[in-house]
Motif scaffolding. Structure first.
Motif, PDB file in Angstrom:
ATOM      1  N   PHE A  79      -0.605  -2.333  21.256  1.00 30.31           N
ATOM      2  CA  PHE A  79       0.671  -2.144  21.957  1.00 30.31           C
ATOM      3  C   PHE A  79       1.638  -3.241  21.553  1.00 30.31           C
ATOM      4  O   PHE A  79       1.225  -4.371  21.268  1.00 30.31           O
ATOM      5  N   ALA A  80       2.924  -2.876  21.574  1.00 27.26           N
ATOM      6  CA  ALA A  80       3.953  -3.895  21.377  1.00 27.26           C
ATOM      7  C   ALA A  80       5.091  -3.609  22.340  1.00 27.26           C
ATOM      8  O   ALA A  80       5.528  -2.461  22.472  1.00 27.26           O
TER       9      ALA A  80
ATOM     10  N   LEU B 127       4.788  -3.510  15.904  1.00 29.83           N
ATOM     11  CA  LEU B 127       3.687  -2.562  16.034  1.00 29.83           C
ATOM     12  C   LEU B 127       3.304  -1.989  14.661  1.00 29.83           C
ATOM     13  O   LEU B 127       2.125  -1.763  14.369  1.00 29.83           O
TER      14      LEU B 127
ATOM     15  N   ARG C 151      -0.327  -1.922  13.073  1.00 30.27           N
ATOM     16  CA  ARG C 151      -0.934  -0.667  12.683  1.00 30.27           C
ATOM     17  C   ARG C 151      -1.509  -0.738  11.265  1.00 30.27           C
ATOM     18  O   ARG C 151      -2.613  -0.261  10.985  1.00 30.27           O
TER      19      ARG C 151
END
Lengths: 222, 222, 222, 222, 222, 222, 222
Positions: free
Chosen positions: F157-158, F167, F171
């Motif tokens: 999460f960001a 993010l 990822r």
């Protein structure tokens, strides 16, 4: 001006009209056509079941309130349901406290007071009218209560869409000594006439003889 | 400006008028023509029953409050009914607590305070005026209370539609020693004159002799 | 700007004025001309009874609060009545708790606090000024309280319509040692002068000798 | 913009000012000129009694709060009276609970908190400033509290109309060792100078010697 | 747009800013220049005492909260005082319940929660920032809390008028091992520099050695 | 239109969007960049510590909620702190009542319900998103809750400024079996990349092995 | 006009529509496509799981309410969750008080009343519709409740984005005697057809045979 009225709608406009109550009546007039009819031996409630789409059961339109009283209504369905719950609870409470059936006059007063109080304070009036049919010590009773809490008594009522047209049909066909079958045919004709075509209709009846309010098997569209 | 007033209508306008109370009086002036008349031996309440459509029972316009007091009103029907309930409860409570009949002055004070409190806070004033007629220790009493909670005492009152015209008829025909029949004829003439035609009228009377308030059989339109 | 003020009228305008209190004073200035006058041996309350129509009893304008105190007021009648009820209850409560008569200073404080609290919160100020007359340990007392809750003490007060003109007449005719008859003539002259014609006037008086507040028989219009 | 501010006046404007508090200060600046002065041996409160009309007693301007503390104020009279009641009750409650005199610091804190809380919520701030004078364990005390609840301590205060001019006169004539007679002459001169003419003035004093706060006989206009 | 924001100022504007909190910070930035400084052996609070007029005692700017903690603040004085009362009560309550000194972290949390809750509901945020200095188990503590309830910890803080300029002076002169005399000279220079001239300043200090928070004798303007 | 929306912002706009909730998300997007990352053996919280001025300690960005759960958040700091307090109290209460650790699902439900209730009533929604990381019976848990009360579960999460950019970096570098050192390097790179330069970052981690949530020593800016 | 409506959105517009309820329905129509389907032997709930970004677990879309009842919903996720909690608590409470399973009719009434009450008062209506599926004494039940609190019963429902298209697919493929596998294929086809591509879908089913509501393993996108 209409927009201005919107702001504090539970107050009067300069003509002394309660604007939100008038708007709530508009909500009722968009509801499904619904009739009450009282003859010598029975009182009948008939409510159009609007054609629904496939896979959807038609909503209950005629409600048993207590053994001897039924109700129907038109307008916002959530509002109608809440009002029916209100009178059902009043009927139960009366049985608990007095161990007798509530009379229809008291029931309609409960309904009127509930509706009226929502016109006094900073909440919205209910967008629904309700018709009660029942048998009590005073005989067969048919009462309609509107969003302002005003009760009406009589032998024929129509609320919802095209109510005026439907009522005219009832008025022309009405006889105090009509049979239930004649009455069912009459309210069916009135609802179908008002809506320009065959309709599914839900009926409920309280008979002087039995003193019970019963929902009738749903009449298939003619 | 009128729209602006709408916003916080339970406050004063720059002329020091309570705008919503004035608007509520407009609501009263749209009600059915309603009269109170007090003679030496009786006090009479007479209220026009507006011509209703077929199959609709006319609404009760004259109410028994307690054995010795009656009431009538004009304006929003839900408001009139709520106010009549208010005085009925006050009369019952008085019997329970003091085991005597409530006097008319106390009853009208209850009504005035209830109406007045709805002019002070952020709610709407009632759109109804009420007339009380009764017999108590001080004799026959006739009191009118308006939406601001102001009480009036007298021998002749008119509220509702065309009240001024009706009152003028009463004023011209009034004699303190008139009989009940003469009074019934007078209020009927006043209501019909004000509304330009024959009307159905509901009457109620309290007689000095019996001390009972009775609703009279509904007078058929002449 | 005036319309803008309307919105939150229990707050200050940029000049630091409480706008709704000023408007409430306008309501008082439309009330019936009402006087208070205190001489060496009595304190007198006189209030114009506005000419009413036939069949209407004039409203009570002078009120007995307790054996030794009376009140009168001008402005919205519902407001005056509510305030008089407020001081009557205070007087009764004082008798119950302390078994003595309430003094006029305490009574006027009750009235001031009640009126003042309606200027602080989101309600409307009362549209009425009240004059109290009574006899207590400190002697004869005459106090006027206005819608803001401000109390005034003195020997001569006028409130209501044309109050300034009426007060000027009182001021010119006033003597501390005047008799009650002279005072009655003076307040009558002041009220009639201010309203340009003969008026029906209700009087009430508390006499140093008896210590009772009495309403006087209603003076017929001269 | 000013009108816009009116809407939610207990909030900040973009400059971070509490607009209604500023307006309340305007209300104070229209009040009668009122002074507080503390010297070595006494603290003096002096308040202009505005010329009233004939037959009207001047209002009390200097109040005994408790044996050892007095108060005066300027602004809306109803507000001043309510605040004085507030501190009187606090002083009585302190006596009941602790069986000692309340100190002036605690009293002014009560007053500050009361005033401050009316700036936080959706009510109006009080339109009054108050000056307290008293003697307690810490010696002679003179405190002014303004509508925002801010307390000030010092030897000389002026509030009300033309307060700045009056304070300048006090400042020039002040000596810590002045006698009460000199102080009375000084505050009289300050009030009269600020208002351009002779004034009736009410004084109250607490002396280090007696520790009692006394209202002085009302000084006749010079 | 700014005026529009005024209406419901405790809500977000489209940029996601809490507008009233931003305005409250404006109120703080008009307060007197106030500093907090923490060195190895002490934490110091210094607040400008704005030049007051003659006869007015300067307001207390540095407050003892409990034996081991002090506070200062800038912004609306009534707000600062109320917040200081809040933490004083929390400290007292902690002593009563736990019979130990409250730690500074808990105190600042009390303050933060109080300030934060006034940003959530329909009231105004406080127009004040507060700095706490104290000694507890974790050592010397210096915390600033702003109107949004955000706490900051550090060795140097400045709030009020020209806070940025004052903080820059502190930053340049700061050494963790500076003596109290050096710190007093530094904060004095910072406040005077920010306000362009000599100022009266109130100081308070908590020393690691004694663990007591003491207000220092008011430093005369240099 | 936007300004109009401002008025009753807890209601829907015609597109059915809750406008104030959208604005609150704007507040979050101005907060410091904050990440949550869950791998096979640990869950990591990383929050940028914005460069502060000299003499100011960076604010705590990662919080121990209970032995086995930690939290971080972005948006208004006062809001984040209040929400963290809320979950801490829930965790404590759970221990007291059930004598076991609260599971992360229950904790996030508490948080969601608290946030959601502030979108229903006339208060402002919280301007903060929170990420919880913990270990319970169901394993490692990572949950983000946003201002509308919506919970999200996942492995990355960001929130806060430039959350999308951060993010994306996470990822691309994420592997379920990455080591803690690799994860620390990854979140650091993501935060620094999003903010265009080296940043001070606070980390907290819960390890599957120990089941404890620990704040890591503050990573110095690279 | 739309903006004007915004102000007091829980009231009627002149056409008698509850504007905020209409807007809340807009919120539902932005939710993920969600279906309910009842056949002879089972009732099925199917809800699209919107494609989420990497590292994010899809949110739970189908909920077990009690052993014999499940729910799904579309609209604001926080609103859906809160409503599901509401019915879960009602089911638990029923077990505690009556020691039996709650019937689906009672559950849907709880849900309707909760939703309806948020249309009467000054709060926002919920932006969510919910579908309940369960087995009770009356057989298999499928009920949808919308933001106004209106309940619908039937064999096929669709809510959320492109609900009409999805429902049309269901309608064409529906047979009362279809198998669960056929139904799963049908709802999948309906959801994917409405959203123009393969979708991840969560399903839950209650079987007449077992009487248990079970969430099915999440169907991978086709």
């Amino acid at each position: 001006m209409a927009a201005e009225m919107q702001r504090m709608p539970f107050f009067y406009n300069p003509e002394g009209r309660l604007v939100q109550v008038d708007y709530a009546l508009q909500a009722v007039s968009r509801g499904s056509t619904t009739l009450g009819l009282k003859a010598k031996d029975f009182a009948l409630l008939s409510s159009q079941v609007r054609p629904t789409r496939a896979l959807l059961e038609p909503a209950e339109k005629v409600f048993v309130v207590d053994e001897h009283v039924g109700a129907t209504g038109s307008g916002y369905i959530g509002d109608v349901n809440t009002l029916v719950d209100e009178v059902r609870v009043a009927a139960q409470r009366h049985r608990l406290v007095y161990e007798t059936r509530i009379d229809v006059g008291t029931l309609s007063r409960v309904l009127s007071q509930h509706l009226h109080s929502f016109t006094l304070y900073a909440v919205r009036p209910f967008g629904a009218s309700v018709i009660l049919a029942g048998l009590d010590e005073l005989g067969l009773q048919l009462v309609q209560v509107d969003p302002s809490g005003t009760p009406f008594r009589g032998s024929g009522f129509a609320i919802g869409q095209n109510a005026d047209e439907a009522l005219e049909v009832v008025r022309q066909g009405y006889r105090p000594d009509m049979t239930l079958d004649e009455a069912l045919a009459l309210t069916t004709r009135a609802i179908e006439g008002a809506n320009g075509g065959s309709s599914q209709i839900e009926h409920g009846v309280v008979r002087r003889e039995t003193g019970k309010f019963e929902r009738l098997a749903l009449a298939a569209a003619s």
